[in-house]
Design an enzyme around this catalytic site. Structure first.
Site, PDB file in Angstrom:
ATOM      1  N   LYS A   1      -4.285  -7.197  69.776  1.00  0.00           N
ATOM      2  CA  LYS A   1      -3.904  -5.944  69.110  1.00  0.00           C
ATOM      3  C   LYS A   1      -4.049  -4.716  70.009  1.00  0.00           C
ATOM      4  O   LYS A   1      -3.287  -3.768  69.882  1.00  0.00           O
ATOM      5  CB  LYS A   1      -4.709  -5.741  67.831  1.00  0.00           C
ATOM      6  CG  LYS A   1      -4.209  -6.594  66.672  1.00  0.00           C
ATOM      7  CD  LYS A   1      -4.763  -6.103  65.344  1.00  0.00           C
ATOM      8  CE  LYS A   1      -4.180  -6.904  64.203  1.00  0.00           C
ATOM      9  NZ  LYS A   1      -4.719  -8.289  64.170  1.00  0.00           N
TER      10      LYS A   1
ATOM     11  N   GLU B   1      -3.725   2.516  58.851  1.00  0.00           N
ATOM     12  CA  GLU B   1      -4.447   1.853  57.770  1.00  0.00           C
ATOM     13  C   GLU B   1      -4.971   0.543  58.319  1.00  0.00           C
ATOM     14  O   GLU B   1      -4.527   0.066  59.350  1.00  0.00           O
ATOM     15  CB  GLU B   1      -3.528   1.591  56.574  1.00  0.00           C
ATOM     16  CG  GLU B   1      -2.582   0.409  56.761  1.00  0.00           C
ATOM     17  CD  GLU B   1      -1.478   0.661  57.759  1.00  0.00           C
ATOM     18  OE1 GLU B   1      -1.008   1.817  57.827  1.00  0.00           O
ATOM     19  OE2 GLU B   1      -1.091  -0.281  58.470  1.00  0.00           O
TER      20      GLU B   1
ATOM     21  N   SER C   1      -4.270 -15.787  70.144  1.00  0.00           N
ATOM     22  CA  SER C   1      -4.187 -14.341  69.923  1.00  0.00           C
ATOM     23  C   SER C   1      -5.542 -13.644  69.881  1.00  0.00           C
ATOM     24  O   SER C   1      -5.625 -12.461  70.176  1.00  0.00           O
ATOM     25  CB  SER C   1      -3.404 -14.057  68.643  1.00  0.00           C
ATOM     26  OG  SER C   1      -3.948 -14.777  67.556  1.00  0.00           O
TER      27      SER C   1
END
Ligand code: PLP
Length: 405
Positions: A101, A123, A388
């Site tokens: 991310k 958010e 990931s």
């Protein structure tokens, strides 16, 4: 390479089109006020992303702060146990903060800085996007407001603490079901009121144009590195590649390095407890075309056309849709989307930990489980899996709910 009439030599030039469409998916479905803000981000992105200074700064950050390139590891013991197929993982778990991310968050917040913004707004549900945003904002010295439902704040205490330590302002959203959907609405509302001073940063290849494009571009580094490293290691391309798909950012970046190659590509969605609506989050498999959160894609909706309730053992995968590019790649037949359930995921979580000394994020364990399945059916060849993220965040949950296997 041409596939179903799409020429993948020129794919990145043609998709998305200038309005943000991948075929019929994508676009921007927001209020006129928010559209002004989206146009500003689109214009800035297309100018700034080509500037030498921006590119050089992002490269330096990737190397010196994030620790890129992340390596590829050969899963030798696991491969030998399964047979002749060789399994490999691209180690996004070794990217700073422990997941992919940060690749797009650093890009988005760097763009906000170049646009002269003072604040970033986002958010978060499980808190992973919030932590990556708080990290990027601290690095660049920007204010950071993270909207989070009260229910999620209680559930995700360690991530809330991380965000606060990093200096972010966690804004509690107390209406409705007090979870991700309400947090998205509240964050969008705050942004529409203050877009001159702030920038909204989406956590995946979702939302109105230009986010699906921009987030994919910032994740492209994963696919580029992986392709080059794999050829260096083995002298050839992998036969198949696999990534998990929630919103679809890690998969979009990883796949983008291989779309024009003779490589089979698999995107894996969470089947959760089973195929009944509410028990899974496999939107591409069971959903239909619709519009939510500002974009057109394949999604899971209830009888009123509202986002349906979804479930997965992996909180990072439980979103009722996937990015428009995935809907398109599925329709074109370039990527095959398949599912893995909770049980198979937890088995793979322990298998990778025990056989290789790598504890995967539960999200990533979906891709590992599918890679193991593929290895059993292929007979020979190689499979490269995008790992990931790391599983430190999931250990308490796994032990409490599944025990030690
Ligand atoms: C958030 C997350 C995902 C899911 O997001 P995508 O946008 O689908 O990549 C997958 N793996 C990890 C480790 C995550 O934190």
């Amino acid at each position: 390479m041409t596939h179903n009439g799409i020429n993948f030599d020129t794919y990145f030039k043609n998709y998305p089109d200038p309005k943000g469409y991948f075929g019929k998916y994508g676009g921007s479905y927001v209020s006129p006020e928010l559209q002004k803000a989206m146009d500003e981000i689109t214009d800035a992105y297309f100018t700034i992303c080509k500037s030498r200074k921006f590119i050089a700064e992002l490269r330096r950050i990737r190397k010196e702060f994030q620790g890129r390139p992340t390596p590829i590891s050969h899963l030798e013991r696991l491969s030998n146990k399964l047979g002749d197929v060789q399994l490999y993982v691209k180690r996004e778990d070794l990217n700073h903060t422990g997941a992919h991310k940060l690749n797009h968050c650093m890009g988005e917040v760097l763009l906000a800085k170049y646009m002269g913004k003072k604040k970033v707004i986002a958010e978060t549900g499980a808190g992973q996007h919030g932590v990556a945003m708080a990290t990027a904002a601290a690095y660049f010295g920007l204010e950071c407001d993270i909207y989070m439902g009260s229910v999620d704040i209680k559930k995700q205490a360690p991530n809330v603490a991380r965000m606060k330590i990093l200096g972010a302002n966690v804004v509690e959203v107390t209406h409705g079901l007090q979870t991700l959907k309400e947090a998205v609405d509240a964050a969008f509302e705050a942004y529409a009121k203050d877009y001159e001073n702030s920038m909204y940063c989406i956590g995946s290849v979702l939302g109105p144009h230009p986010f699906p494009l921009m987030v994919r571009d910032f994740q492209h580094v994963v696919g580029i590195e992986a392709r080059e490293q794999f050829i260096d290691m083995t002298g050839e391309l992998p036969d198949a590649i696999v990534a998990c798909v929630g919103g679809g950012s890690n998969a979009a970046g990883f796949f983008s390095g291989f779309l024009n190659d003779p490589v089979d590509i698999y995107g894996i969605e969470p089947l959760g407890r089973g195929p009944k609506l509410g028990d899974h989050a496999a939107s591409l498999k069971y959903g239909k075309e619709g519009i939510m959160h500002g974009f057109n894609s394949i999604m899971l909706t209830d009888e009123n056309g509202e986002p349906a309730p979804v479930y997965s053992v992996a909180s990072g995968l439980d979103y009722p849709s996937s990015g428009p590019e995935h809907a398109f790649l599925q329709e074109m037949g370039r990527v095959k989307y398949d599912v893995i359930n909770d049980e198979e995921t937890i088995d793979a979580f322990f298998e990778l930990s025990r056989m290789e000394g790598i504890i995967p994020a539960i999200e990533s364990a979906h891709a590992v489980a599918y890679g193991i399945k593929l290895a059993k059916t292929m007979g020979k060849g190689s499979v490269l899996i995008n790992l990931s993220g790391r599983g430190d965040k999931d250990m308490d949950y796994v032990i409490e709910n599944y025990g030690i296997r």
